[in-house]
Design a protein around this motif. Structure first.
Motif, short mmCIF file in Angstrom:
data_model
loop_
_atom_site.label_atom_id
_atom_site.label_comp_id
_atom_site.label_asym_id
_atom_site.label_seq_id
_atom_site.Cartn_x
_atom_site.Cartn_y
_atom_site.Cartn_z
N LEU A 1 0.64 -1.22 0.35
CA LEU A 1 0.20 0.27 0.04
C LEU A 1 0.90 1.49 0.30
O LEU A 1 0.39 2.12 -1.07
CB LEU A 1 -1.12 -0.11 1.04
N VAL A 2 2.16 1.02 0.63
CA VAL A 2 2.92 2.58 1.08
C VAL A 2 3.61 2.50 -0.21
O VAL A 2 3.46 3.32 -1.16
CB VAL A 2 3.96 1.87 2.10
N ILE A 3 4.17 2.28 -0.88
CA ILE A 3 5.06 1.53 -1.89
C ILE A 3 4.38 1.08 -3.34
O ILE A 3 4.51 2.93 -4.61
CB ILE A 3 5.87 0.15 -1.77
N ASP A 4 3.18 1.70 -3.68
CA ASP A 4 2.66 1.55 -4.50
C ASP A 4 2.32 3.54 -4.59
O ASP A 4 2.29 3.78 -5.82
CB ASP A 4 1.04 0.94 -4.43
N GLU A 5 2.56 3.68 -3.91
CA GLU A 5 2.07 5.16 -3.97
C GLU A 5 3.62 6.32 -3.65
O GLU A 5 3.80 7.28 -3.92
CB GLU A 5 1.14 5.71 -2.82
N THR A 6 4.54 5.59 -3.57
CA THR A 6 6.31 6.46 -3.62
C THR A 6 6.04 7.58 -3.92
O THR A 6 6.76 8.98 -3.54
CB THR A 6 7.15 5.06 -3.59
N ALA A 7 5.94 7.50 -5.45
CA ALA A 7 5.77 9.08 -6.11
C ALA A 7 5.16 10.14 -5.59
O ALA A 7 5.61 11.24 -5.20
CB ALA A 7 5.69 8.57 -7.04
N ASN A 8 4.15 9.68 -4.59
CA ASN A 8 3.65 10.67 -3.98
C ASN A 8 3.96 11.17 -2.84
O ASN A 8 4.15 12.17 -3.03
CB ASN A 8 2.48 10.08 -3.50
N LEU A 9 4.88 10.24 -2.66
CA LEU A 9 5.59 10.70 -1.64
C LEU A 9 6.80 11.68 -1.66
O LEU A 9 6.50 11.95 -0.60
CB LEU A 9 6.07 9.29 -0.36
N ILE A 10 7.12 10.82 -2.69
CA ILE A 10 8.50 12.09 -2.57
C ILE A 10 8.22 13.24 -3.27
O ILE A 10 8.83 14.58 -2.83
CB ILE A 10 9.47 11.29 -4.02
N ASP A 11 6.90 13.59 -4.33
CA ASP A 11 6.69 14.90 -4.58
C ASP A 11 5.71 15.32 -3.62
O ASP A 11 5.61 16.57 -4.06
CB ASP A 11 6.59 15.00 -6.31
N LEU A 12 4.70 14.93 -3.01
CA LEU A 12 4.16 15.72 -1.71
C LEU A 12 3.17 16.02 -2.57
O LEU A 12 2.51 17.22 -2.44
CB LEU A 12 4.44 16.31 -0.51
N LYS A 13 2.75 15.36 -3.54
CA LYS A 13 1.18 15.87 -4.37
C LYS A 13 1.10 14.49 -5.34
O LYS A 13 1.70 13.82 -4.75
CB LYS A 13 1.82 17.05 -5.30
N ASP A 14 -0.18 14.65 -5.44
CA ASP A 14 -0.80 13.27 -6.28
C ASP A 14 -0.20 13.18 -8.01
O ASP A 14 -0.89 13.96 -8.71
CB ASP A 14 -2.48 14.07 -6.29
#
Length: 121
Positions: free
Chosen positions: A69-82
Motif C-alpha cells: 500500500l505504501v510502495i504503490d504510492e512512493t511517487a506521491n510521497l516523494i513529490d508530496l502531491k498526487d
C-alpha cells in the motif's frame, strides 16, 4: 499480488469502470499509503506483544500488504502531491519492481541455502 491488485483497482476507479470510488473524509482524498502506514503500525505493535509463530505468519502477510500500500504510492510521497497517474507516477512502479526483484532474489537464495544445509546434514 497486493501491488498488482492495487494497480488494477486504482485504474478501475480512474476510468470510472468499477462502480467503486475513492475514499474521502471531509472532501479530502485519503490515499492508500495512509492505510498502509496504519497497517504497518498495527503489525509493529502486535509484533512487540505477540510471540506466537502462528501469529507471525499472519503478521508477515499483513506487513507485506501494508508495504504494498505504501510502495504503490512512493511517487506521491516523494513529490508530496498526487502524481499517481502522471509521468512521475512511474517512480512507484520502478520502486515496487525493484523491491520485488530484490526480495524475491533474497528469498530464493535463503531457501536454496536451507535446502543445501538440509541435504548435507
Amino acid at each position: 499480488m497486493t501491488f498488482g491488485g492495487l494497480r488494477l483497482l486504482t485504474w478501475l476507479i480512474h476510468v470510472d469502470a468499477s462502480g467503486v470510488g475513492n475514499v474521502s473524509a471531509g472532501g479530502v482524498h485519503i490515499h492508500h499509503y495512509v492505510w498502509g502506514i496504519l497497517l504497518l503500525m498495527i503489525v509493529g505493535a502486535c509484533g512487540l506483544v505477540e510471540r506466537s509463530p502462528r501469529w507471525h505468519v499472519w503478521m508477515g502477510l499483513a506487513y507485506g500488504v501494508g508495504m504494498a500500500l505504501v510502495i504503490d504510492e512512493t511517487a506521491n510521497l516523494i513529490d508530496l502531491k498526487d502524481v499517481y497517474w502522471d509521468k512521475a507516477g512511474w517512480t512507484s512502479i520502478a520502486v515496487a519492481l525493484l523491491i520485488i526483484a530484490v526480495a524475491g532474489s533474497l528469498l530464493a537464495l535463503t531457501h536454496r541455502d536451507r535446502d543445501v544445509q538440509k541435504g548435507s546434514s
